[in-house]
Design an enzyme around this catalytic site. Structure first.
Site, mmCIF file in Angstrom:
data_model
loop_
_atom_site.group_PDB
_atom_site.id
_atom_site.type_symbol
_atom_site.label_atom_id
_atom_site.label_comp_id
_atom_site.label_asym_id
_atom_site.label_seq_id
_atom_site.Cartn_x
_atom_site.Cartn_y
_atom_site.Cartn_z
ATOM 1 N N GLY A 1 35.511 -20.911 7.959
ATOM 2 C CA GLY A 1 34.738 -20.695 6.734
ATOM 3 C C GLY A 1 33.418 -19.966 6.825
ATOM 4 O O GLY A 1 32.885 -19.583 5.785
ATOM 5 N N CYS B 1 34.792 -13.988 4.496
ATOM 6 C CA CYS B 1 35.737 -15.091 4.389
ATOM 7 C C CYS B 1 35.467 -15.857 3.099
ATOM 8 O O CYS B 1 34.315 -16.065 2.736
ATOM 9 C CB CYS B 1 35.502 -15.986 5.598
HETATM 10 P P1 5GP Z 1 31.559 -12.516 10.692
HETATM 11 O O1 5GP Z 1 31.044 -12.198 12.043
HETATM 12 O O2 5GP Z 1 31.885 -11.278 9.888
HETATM 13 O O3 5GP Z 1 30.683 -13.462 9.928
HETATM 14 O O4 5GP Z 1 32.935 -13.329 10.898
HETATM 15 C C1 5GP Z 1 34.031 -12.769 11.582
HETATM 16 C C2 5GP Z 1 35.178 -13.748 11.552
HETATM 17 O O5 5GP Z 1 35.618 -14.025 10.225
HETATM 18 C C3 5GP Z 1 36.448 -13.269 12.237
HETATM 19 O O6 5GP Z 1 36.377 -13.296 13.635
HETATM 20 C C4 5GP Z 1 37.490 -14.221 11.665
HETATM 21 O O7 5GP Z 1 37.509 -15.466 12.353
HETATM 22 C C5 5GP Z 1 36.981 -14.476 10.261
HETATM 23 N N1 5GP Z 1 37.765 -13.714 9.270
HETATM 24 C C6 5GP Z 1 38.085 -12.402 9.298
HETATM 25 N N2 5GP Z 1 38.784 -12.053 8.198
HETATM 26 C C7 5GP Z 1 38.923 -13.171 7.462
HETATM 27 C C8 5GP Z 1 39.562 -13.464 6.213
HETATM 28 O O8 5GP Z 1 40.111 -12.600 5.529
HETATM 29 N N3 5GP Z 1 39.515 -14.758 5.801
HETATM 30 C C9 5GP Z 1 38.898 -15.733 6.529
HETATM 31 N N4 5GP Z 1 38.926 -16.978 6.066
HETATM 32 N N5 5GP Z 1 38.257 -15.489 7.697
HETATM 33 C C10 5GP Z 1 38.274 -14.227 8.152
#
Ligand code: 5GP
Length: 347
Positions: free
Chosen positions: A182, A187
């Site tokens: 989350g 996400c």
């Molecule tokens: P950020 O660094 O952008 O905050 O988070 C990256 C992470 O978000 C990814 O490694 C993966 O675990 C998660 N993530 C990527 N795409 C999605 C998505 O479409 N839905 C959800 N729930 N998580 C995602």
């Protein structure tokens, strides 16, 4: 129904308290770490920051740029075996193969493709088994199967957010567990399902569980700045995975668009409708809950962003007297900050 009343915290809820230090300069700080992995028995040395296996982030070009700096990339899972062959054939340095993971879902077709890639490229050592909900029995069974088939590969698997499930995945064959449900920048799990866990507390609890079994964890998602990365390591993360912070660069390969004279790039979750359309429904299994599509400013080559990030992290280490990244956790005391505190605007 039950309510767990213990306080759970995210990155924004804390700051790292400075400590008396003998370090006078960032240049005295080493960000390299060496890990020995519990099942494969192999060791790895590098800067434990990794690009997420997402479109426009976990690409071949990102791998070479990050590997040259000692960092790691979890490759997006959609590359066919032939493209892996071409990429590996073009690498200037074979040691860089230690800085990339082949990502896979857990369908039989996913594992068949993983098998093909690893058969053709046996020098690849890392496998990233990635599902939205790491709590399913089927996921645990598939990890055990992959472990049996590839006893000498380093398996990272997730995502989960609680200690007992970290233990289950490690005991089933994972070397490293990916933690985070989350918090990701694109996400929408928390909004769509109400499910999640504040990331800082997830790291603290999961690291404790993993380290007790000689395993490691990756903090995955929710870092928006170098300070968040420092907090993730301070909380006990062995690796930190970044999506949004590495989006918008040349190496992502996204189309550079323009609005009001400002260049920008699209960035989307791997279960967003953008990704679903691109892979014609093939991504539905990958991330059970939805993701969104955003635009991020175009930021040029990733190496500048990396230098900035590593500079921030080294500086965090000097503030608490950690000469090595490894020491950061034991030298970290978090102070809780008032709700909605914003370090940029509130000072
Ligand atoms: P950020 O660094 O952008 O905050 O988070 C990256 C992470 O978000 C990814 O490694 C993966 O675990 C998660 N993530 C990527 N795409 C999605 C998505 O479409 N839905 C959800 N729930 N998580 C995602």
């Amino acid at each position: 129904m039950r309510i767990e009343a213990d306080l759970k915290l995210g990155f924004k809820d804390v700051l790292i308290r400075p400590k008396r230090s003998t370090l006078s300069s960032r240049s005295q700080v080493s960000l390299e770490r060496t890990f020995k992995f519990r099942h494969s028995g192999r060791t790895w040395t590098g800067i434990p920051i990794m690009a997420a296996n997402m479109d426009n982030v976990g690409t071949f070009a990102m791998t070479t740029a990050l590997a040259a700096e000692g960092l790691f990339t979890a490759m997006r899972k959609h590359y066919p075996p032939e493209e892996w062959d071409t990429f590996i054939g073009s690498l200037p340095d074979r040691d860089w193969l230690e800085h990339v993971a082949v990502s896979t879902g857990i369908l039989e077709s996913d594992l068949a493709k993983l098998g093909q890639i690893l058969l053709r490229q046996p020098d690849l050592s890392f496998i990233c088994m990635d599902v939205a909900n790491g709590y399913s029995e089927y996921f645990v069974e598939q990890i055990a199967k992959v472990r049996q088939r590839f006893p000498d590969k380093i398996i990272m698997a997730g995502n989960v957010v609680t200690g007992e499930m970290v233990e289950q995945l490690l005991l089933s064959g994972a070397d490293i567990v990916k933690v985070g449900i989350g918090p990701g920048s694109v996400c929408t799990t928390r909004v769509k399902t109400g499910v999640g866990y504040p990331q800082l507390s997830a790291i603290i609890e999961c690291a404790d569980a993993a380290h007790g079994l000689s395993g490691q964890i990756i903090s995955d998602g929710g870092c928006t700045c170098a300070g968040d990365v420092a907090k993730a390591f301070g909380a006990g993360a062995d690796f930190v995975m970044l999506g949004g912070m590495l989006a918008g660069h040349d190496e992502g390969g996204g189309e550079i668009l323009e609005r009001d004279g400002q260049p920008f790039v699209q960035f989307y979750g791997m279960s967003s409708s953008t990704a679903m359309e691109k892979y014609s429904g093939g991504v539905a299994e990958y991330r059970a809950s939805e993701g969104k599509t955003v635009t991020v400013p175009y930021r040029g080559p990733v190496v500048e962003t990396i230098k900035d990030l590593l500079g921030g992290l080294r500086s965090a280490c000097t503030y608490v007297g950690a000469a090595q990244l490894k020491e950061l956790t034991k030298r970290t005391t978090f102070v809780r900050v008032a709700e909605q505190h914003n370090p940029i605007f509130d000072g």
